[in-house]
Design an enzyme around this catalytic site. Structure first.
Site, PDB file in Angstrom:
ATOM      1  N   GLU A   1     -13.779  -7.927 -46.410  1.00 58.42           N
ATOM      2  CA  GLU A   1     -12.481  -8.250 -47.001  1.00 58.42           C
ATOM      3  C   GLU A   1     -12.742  -8.737 -48.422  1.00 58.42           C
ATOM      4  OE1 GLU A   1      -8.934 -11.514 -46.186  1.00 58.42           O
ATOM      5  OE2 GLU A   1      -9.967 -10.597 -44.488  1.00 58.42           O
TER       6      GLU A   1
ATOM      7  N   ARG B   1       0.935  -8.622 -50.156  1.00 64.81           N
ATOM      8  CA  ARG B   1      -0.359  -8.022 -50.489  1.00 64.81           C
ATOM      9  C   ARG B   1      -0.892  -8.535 -51.831  1.00 64.81           C
ATOM     10  NH1 ARG B   1      -2.215  -6.148 -45.691  1.00 64.81           N
ATOM     11  NH2 ARG B   1      -0.526  -5.056 -44.616  1.00 64.81           N
TER      12      ARG B   1
ATOM     13  N   TYR C   1       4.597  -5.633 -39.149  1.00 61.54           N
ATOM     14  CA  TYR C   1       3.575  -5.192 -38.201  1.00 61.54           C
ATOM     15  C   TYR C   1       4.178  -5.023 -36.802  1.00 61.54           C
ATOM     16  CZ  TYR C   1      -0.683  -5.740 -41.035  1.00 61.54           C
ATOM     17  OH  TYR C   1      -1.696  -5.592 -41.947  1.00 61.54           O
TER      18      TYR C   1
ATOM     19  N   ARG D   1       2.202 -21.290 -38.686  1.00 62.49           N
ATOM     20  CA  ARG D   1       2.620 -20.881 -40.024  1.00 62.49           C
ATOM     21  C   ARG D   1       4.008 -20.251 -39.991  1.00 62.49           C
ATOM     22  NH1 ARG D   1      -0.937 -16.337 -42.873  1.00 62.49           N
ATOM     23  NH2 ARG D   1      -0.186 -15.247 -41.030  1.00 62.49           N
TER      24      ARG D   1
END
Length: 326
Positions: free
Chosen positions: A320, A208, A195, A142
């Site tokens: 989640e 998000r 991150y 990705r």
């Protein structure tokens, strides 16, 4: 445009056009054209759970097509595509190619605001043939695609990356014409692209959430990414489903709040009561009753909510959630 997770309600579809169908069921398969629009079957449920169809609908006529392993549809304002990556010892190159094909088709047709992506990954925290975690292997492919298309697509969209019960990887995407999507971060969480290295050298590629402005009326819709019990970049309360779920709900509440949206120059604001089209991914089946009960307490009784017992992207995550506010 919106989805109907509980299935195709005739009153909802009356006089409207189907952009795509995603069948969450007991088996998977390659994307196809069905009744003139894309259909993808994803293996996300085990018996006796009842399958459901997520149906994306539009007021506009739909044009669809099949190109190699990718199926797509457009209505002049919105674009949907789906592609499947078959089981492989190493996924990086195949994922890079699949994302590249989706991006190339969207860009060719003029849909350069990618606003929502789903990545449903078999054996997500297992190892590939080289001993690398499959989720990390997927992320490498990705990342290559996003790097390749940087500057031609408008930012990084809302996304879900979760496990599936099948093999291989199922991907589906939504995009729109330029100028409508605003990608959102959460004040309680580190942006995924920042991150630290302990999560892998290639950072996750998602926002998000994404707010999609309306086509001339209303405040639009906010697409909430898959959200979990993560503060900053750390998983919190490992092994404690109730506390992880409470953090998950608080994270969503902060993301969709008017205060956070104003920080992104979006004139809107929502609460958990406006969250609809909710999918709740639960790692361990024994936690399903507690999760269902808590969601019934905090979500609207009118919301469509489905629960899926699948693996998650970190071994220490238990739950989640995603959804749409409109």
């Amino acid at each position: 445009m919106f989805d109907t997770p509980a299935g195709e309600d005739r009153d909802v579809l009356a006089g409207r056009h189907v952009l795509a169908r995603v069948v969450y069921g007991h088996h998977g398969g390659r994307p196809t054209l069905y009744r003139g629009s894309p259909r993808i079957d994803v293996h996300m449920m085990a018996a006796p759970a009842v399958p459901f169809t997520e149906t994306w609908v539009t007021d506009r006529p739909v044009r669809s097509g099949l190109q190699d392993d990718l199926v797509y549809a457009e209505d002049g304002e919105h674009f949907f595509c789906a592609v499947r990556v078959e089981e492989s010892g190493v996924y990086r190159d195949a994922v890079h190619a699949a994302y590249g094909a989706a991006f190339r088709t969207a860009w060719r047709l003029g849909y350069t605001d990618l606003f929502r992506v789903w990545n449903l990954i078999g054996d997500i925290t297992g190892d590939n043939a080289e001993g690398t975690e499959i989720h990390q292997d997927f992320r490498a492919g990705r990342a290559l695609a996003f790097d390749e298309w940087s500057g031609r697509l408008e930012g990084i969209p809302a996304a879900t990356g979760t496990g599936s019960l099948g093999t291989g990887i199922d991907l589906y995407f939504l995009a729109c014409r330029p100028g409508r999507a605003t990608h959102l971060e959460n004040p309680r969480q580190t942006p995924a692209h920042r991150y630290p290295d302990r999560y892998g050298a290639l950072r996750p590629g998602f926002a998000r959430g994404t707010h999609l402005a309306s086509e001339g009326y209303g405040t639009g819709a906010l697409y909430v990414s898959g959200t979990a019990g993560v503060l900053g970049d750390d998983t919190v309360h490992p092994g404690d489903i109730e506390r992880q779920l409470d953090v998950t709900l608080a994270n969503i509440e902060a993301l969709v709040s008017g205060e956070n949206l104003r920080q992104h120059a979006v004139d809107a604001g929502y609460g958990l009561a406006e969250l609809d089209s909710v999918k709740v991914y639960v790692r361990d089946a024994e936690h399903l009753p507690a999760v269902r009960a808590r969601c019934a307490e905090v979500l609207s009784g009118a919301a469509d909510v489905v629960f899926l017992n699948v693996g998650l992207c970190r071994p220490d995550l238990l739950v989640e959630m995603e959804g749409i506010c409109r």
